[in-house]
Design a protein around this motif. Structure first.
Motif, short mmCIF file in Angstrom:
data_model
loop_
_atom_site.label_atom_id
_atom_site.label_comp_id
_atom_site.label_asym_id
_atom_site.label_seq_id
_atom_site.Cartn_x
_atom_site.Cartn_y
_atom_site.Cartn_z
N PHE A 1 0.93 -1.07 0.04
CA PHE A 1 -0.13 0.03 0.01
C PHE A 1 0.84 1.44 0.17
CE2 PHE A 1 -2.34 -3.44 2.43
CZ PHE A 1 -3.20 -3.57 1.37
N THR A 2 1.95 1.45 -0.89
CA THR A 2 2.58 2.28 -1.23
C THR A 2 2.12 3.79 -1.54
OG1 THR A 2 4.70 0.84 -1.39
CG2 THR A 2 5.04 3.42 -2.11
N CYS A 3 2.35 4.86 -0.74
CA CYS A 3 1.80 5.94 -1.03
C CYS A 3 2.73 6.90 -1.10
CB CYS A 3 1.08 6.49 0.26
SG CYS A 3 0.26 8.48 -0.08
N ALA A 4 3.01 7.35 -2.39
CA ALA A 4 4.47 8.32 -2.76
C ALA A 4 4.03 9.45 -3.47
CB ALA A 4 5.18 7.20 -3.80
N ASN A 5 4.61 10.41 -2.85
CA ASN A 5 4.22 11.84 -3.50
C ASN A 5 5.58 12.88 -3.23
OD1 ASN A 5 0.88 11.90 -3.57
ND2 ASN A 5 1.62 10.53 -1.90
N GLU A 6 5.17 13.96 -3.82
CA GLU A 6 6.19 15.09 -3.77
C GLU A 6 5.61 16.30 -2.86
OE1 GLU A 6 7.35 15.92 -7.64
OE2 GLU A 6 8.23 14.22 -8.26
N GLY A 7 6.49 16.99 -2.10
CA GLY A 7 6.09 17.95 -1.41
C GLY A 7 7.19 18.72 -0.52
N TRP A 8 6.89 19.67 0.08
CA TRP A 8 7.94 20.45 0.76
C TRP A 8 7.67 20.31 2.17
CZ3 TRP A 8 6.11 24.67 3.68
CH2 TRP A 8 5.07 25.13 3.15
N GLY A 9 6.54 20.20 2.67
CA GLY A 9 5.89 20.28 4.00
C GLY A 9 5.78 19.09 4.96
N GLU A 10 5.84 19.36 6.12
CA GLU A 10 5.64 18.21 7.05
C GLU A 10 4.04 18.25 7.48
OE1 GLU A 10 10.02 17.52 8.96
OE2 GLU A 10 8.47 18.99 9.92
N PHE A 11 3.27 17.19 7.80
CA PHE A 11 2.13 17.20 8.44
C PHE A 11 1.42 15.78 8.83
CE2 PHE A 11 2.02 15.91 3.92
CZ PHE A 11 1.29 14.91 3.90
N GLU A 12 0.53 15.63 9.65
CA GLU A 12 0.01 14.79 10.12
C GLU A 12 -1.05 14.13 9.21
OE1 GLU A 12 -1.22 12.98 14.47
OE2 GLU A 12 -2.54 14.37 13.62
N MET A 13 -1.25 12.77 8.93
CA MET A 13 -2.11 12.22 8.04
C MET A 13 -3.03 11.17 8.72
SD MET A 13 0.27 9.59 5.61
CE MET A 13 1.37 11.02 5.14
N SER A 14 -4.00 11.09 8.30
CA SER A 14 -4.68 9.90 8.82
C SER A 14 -4.68 8.75 7.87
CB SER A 14 -6.33 10.36 9.18
OG SER A 14 -6.96 10.58 8.11
N ILE A 15 -4.70 7.34 8.17
CA ILE A 15 -4.66 6.31 7.42
C ILE A 15 -5.69 5.57 7.55
CG2 ILE A 15 -3.39 4.68 6.04
CD1 ILE A 15 -0.81 6.13 7.33
N ASP A 16 -6.83 5.04 6.74
CA ASP A 16 -8.10 4.39 7.02
C ASP A 16 -7.53 2.84 6.45
OD1 ASP A 16 -9.57 6.57 7.95
OD2 ASP A 16 -10.29 6.82 6.01
N LEU A 17 -7.64 1.84 7.23
CA LEU A 17 -7.38 0.41 7.18
C LEU A 17 -8.63 -0.15 6.90
CD1 LEU A 17 -4.55 0.31 9.54
CD2 LEU A 17 -4.17 0.76 7.29
N PHE A 18 -8.92 -1.07 5.70
CA PHE A 18 -10.28 -1.56 5.52
C PHE A 18 -10.00 -3.34 5.29
CE2 PHE A 18 -10.87 2.54 4.06
CZ PHE A 18 -12.26 3.20 4.41
N THR A 19 -11.06 -3.82 5.87
CA THR A 19 -10.95 -5.36 5.74
C THR A 19 -12.40 -5.57 5.21
OG1 THR A 19 -12.02 -5.86 7.92
CG2 THR A 19 -9.69 -5.69 7.77
N THR A 20 -12.52 -6.82 4.90
CA THR A 20 -13.94 -7.08 4.12
C THR A 20 -14.94 -7.26 5.07
OG1 THR A 20 -13.29 -9.54 4.12
CG2 THR A 20 -12.86 -8.29 2.16
N GLU A 21 -14.64 -7.34 6.44
CA GLU A 21 -15.67 -7.22 7.58
C GLU A 21 -16.60 -6.27 7.55
OE1 GLU A 21 -14.68 -10.49 9.39
OE2 GLU A 21 -13.59 -10.35 7.32
#
Length: 230
Positions: free
Chosen positions: A73-93
């Motif tokens: 689940f590689t998320c690759a991007n470009e940018g100059w700033g630091e920040f806090e991200m939220s990550i949603d993890l899904f199962t089939t349940e």
């Protein structure tokens, strides 16, 4: 049932030769990957998740929410700033979504963060995947209990009659008596009784331990009556 696993978020970043809107902050190329850890902290593909959504800083505009469906689940991007991200993890349940938070920073070329994720009432298919990275709570206890119940059932059956003597006696019966026993088995067996009737070979097989107690007692009493066991 709740099953807990540790996930590892691996972040890598480096400078790239692109102009930055903030000259004092160089442009970066960064990526975040997700793994599941076993009890020895070895990395495994996070196949327990079917989809991961990274929710980035609003400045990413149309790319703020990025979805990936294949480990790691590689998320690759470009940018100059630091920040806090939220990550949603899904199962089939049903309701199978967990959200974790990750601090994207550029303090080192790479860093790892470990977080706990809880899977609530996982299905059998998800449990099979989770077993690859650790034990399932209470599963060993359940197996021990099932084994104890089976042993207790066997003990009760042995109390009904002596199956070893029964098996030996059945092998010595004449055709008429044997046919009478087979008829008893057909009349009083249940769905757990294992029988095999090979008509062509003239063979009839029954697992005595799978017979209901009533049937076992009837056969034993019959053998006692005809005096082949005592």
């Amino acid at each position: 049932m709740h099953v807990e696993r540790q996930i590892k978020l691996v972040t890598e970043q480096h400078n790239i030769p692109k102009p930055s809107p903030m000259p004092e902050f160089p442009m970066k190329e960064w990526s975040v990957k997700i793994y599941v850890l076993d009890q020895a902290n070895n990395e495994h593909p996070a196949t327990c998740f079917t989809k991961v959504i990274y929710n980035l800083h609003p400045s990413f505009e149309e790319k703020t929410h990025q979805t990936f469906t294949e480990p790691p689940f590689t998320c690759a991007n470009e940018g100059w700033g630091e920040f806090e991200m939220s990550i949603d993890l899904f199962t089939t349940e049903k309701g199978g979504k967990t959200t974790v938070y990750h601090d994207l920073n550029f303090q080192s070329p790479s860093y790892e963060v470990i977080q706990s994720v809880t899977f609530k009432n996982p299905s059998q298919s998800l449990l099979a995947i989770l077993r690859e990275t650790g034990p399932i709570p209470n599963e060993d206890d359940s197996k021990v209990a099932a084994k104890a119940r089976k042993a207790n059932d066997l003990k009760k059956k042995k109390a009904v009659c002596d199956f070893e003597k029964m098996a030996d006696a059945l092998g010595k019966l004449g055709e008429e008596d044997l046919l009478q026993v087979i008829q008893m088995i057909h009349d009083y067996k249940n769905e757990d009784t294992y029988i095999k009737n090979d008509v062509d070979a003239g063979e009839f097989t029954v697992d005595l331990y799978t017979m209901p107690d009533l049937l076992a007692k009837m056969i034993w009493d019959f053998l006692v009556e005809i005096k082949v066991v005592s």
